[in-house]
Scaffold this active site. Structure first.
Site, PDB file in Angstrom:
ATOM      1  N   LYS A 124       1.042   8.503   2.936  1.00  0.00           N
ATOM      2  CA  LYS A 124       1.002   9.323   1.728  1.00  0.00           C
ATOM      3  C   LYS A 124      -0.207  10.250   1.750  1.00  0.00           C
ATOM      4  CE  LYS A 124      -1.742   6.449  -1.393  1.00  0.00           C
ATOM      5  NZ  LYS A 124      -1.840   5.922  -2.762  1.00  0.00           N
ATOM      6  N   LYS A 158      -6.165  -1.119   5.137  1.00  0.00           N
ATOM      7  CA  LYS A 158      -7.519  -0.583   5.117  1.00  0.00           C
ATOM      8  C   LYS A 158      -8.478  -1.457   5.914  1.00  0.00           C
ATOM      9  CE  LYS A 158      -7.013   1.902   0.758  1.00  0.00           C
ATOM     10  NZ  LYS A 158      -7.507   2.075  -0.629  1.00  0.00           N
ATOM     11  N   LYS A 174      -6.880  11.456  -0.671  1.00  0.00           N
ATOM     12  CA  LYS A 174      -8.174  12.127  -0.746  1.00  0.00           C
ATOM     13  C   LYS A 174      -9.120  11.644   0.340  1.00  0.00           C
ATOM     14  CE  LYS A 174      -9.250  11.046  -5.015  1.00  0.00           C
ATOM     15  NZ  LYS A 174      -8.170  10.330  -5.682  1.00  0.00           N
TER      16      LYS A 174
END
Length: 294
Positions: free
Chosen positions: A249, A163, A252
């Site tokens: 994966k 991230k 959201k």
């Protein structure tokens, strides 16, 4: 009183004063607090605990709509195991603010996530459902655990590295410290098992390390404050991949809504997303071939 003893007593207090439901009423909170306190295992026979039902804690971030990966990787297992464990399921809104967000939208999404728990089969008569930020002990315990967690432990977290590359120089401290907040969530409730996907396994191992470190430093001559939780991982379907990138994966936070199947998507939209799902150029189907993730 020595500082070490003060920290030990304060953390013991936080662990004992855990979880409240949604009700803002003080009287109800007080009665819930007394009930939870009565459930704390009492040491007997030189520290052996009174047998109790094994405790499970888990939660999902209220960022966006819950998707198929959330259901198959977590919520379905929660519903299945409700009669077998003492369950605590929370909406982890404090985790959601580690990334840019709209406060009003987050508040609405938090309530929607709680409603989705109920719609998917979580029974409030069997399981405790609450919002993470409503229990201030989560943030308080996070700070205490921060003070004993080495920085190099957090620097090894794979999710942070991934991230951080995505956010660049705008990456916040909250994202770096995310695993310690997760550890506080788990340890606060004397959790035995945590339903996690494979991608969260490293965070759970960090939680075990922090628990062990705290107990070693502050509980040498007294009963241990924290348990070392274990993972409860679904063997099949635990990690549902993105419809547009077979190496990532389903998430959201992905920019394209066509990368996931939301639980509230109508049938015609689901069919449209599946038809547009990215596939490789090879003929035929294969299972468990890392060379062909799409």
């Amino acid at each position: 009183m020595q500082l070490r003893s003060i920290i030990y007593l304060f953390v013991l207090f936080l662990v004992s004063m855990r979880a409240f439901h949604f009700s803002p009423g003080f009287a109800k909170r007080a009665s819930l607090s007394r009930r939870f306190l009565s459930e704390i295992p009492t040491p007997i026979n030189g520290g052996t605990e009174v047998p109790r039902m094994k405790r499970v804690l888990s939660g999902v971030q209220p960022t966006g709509t819950l998707h198929l990966g959330n259901y198959l990787g977590a919520i379905r297992q929660w519903v299945k195991n409700q009669d077998d464990y003492d369950n605590f399921f929370c909406v982890v809104d404090l985790h959601a603010i580690t990334a840019p967000h709209n406060p009003k939208q987050l508040a609405d999404d938090t309530l929607q996530a709680a409603a989705m728990y109920l719609a998917c089969g979580i029974d409030p008569k069997k399981s405790k459902i609450f919002v993470q930020s409503h229990v201030k002990a989560h943030a308080e315990l996070t700070w205490l655990l921060n003070c004993i967690t080495p920085i190099n432990w957090l620097e090894r977290m794979i999710q942070y590295k991934e991230k951080a590359i995505k956010h660049g120089e705008n990456v916040g401290m909250g994202l770096f410290d995310y695993p310690v907040l997760m550890a506080a969530d788990i340890l606060l409730y004397n959790t035995d098992f945590v339903p996690v996907g494979e991608d969260q396994r490293q965070h759970l191992e960090l939680t075990r390390d922090i628990s062990r470190r705290f107990n070693d430093q502050f509980c040498k001559r007294s009963p241990k404050v924290f348990r070392e939780p274990r993972a409860m991982i679904v063997k099949e379907g635990a990690r549902v991949m993105s419809l547009q990138d077979g190496t990532s994966k389903m998430s959201k936070s992905a920019e394209s809504d066509f990368s996931r199947i939301n639980l509230l998507d109508p049938p015609e939209l689901i069919a449209q997303k599946i038809k547009k799902c990215k596939t490789d150029s090879f003929k035929g189907l294969e299972w468990d071939n890392p060379e062909r993730p799409e």
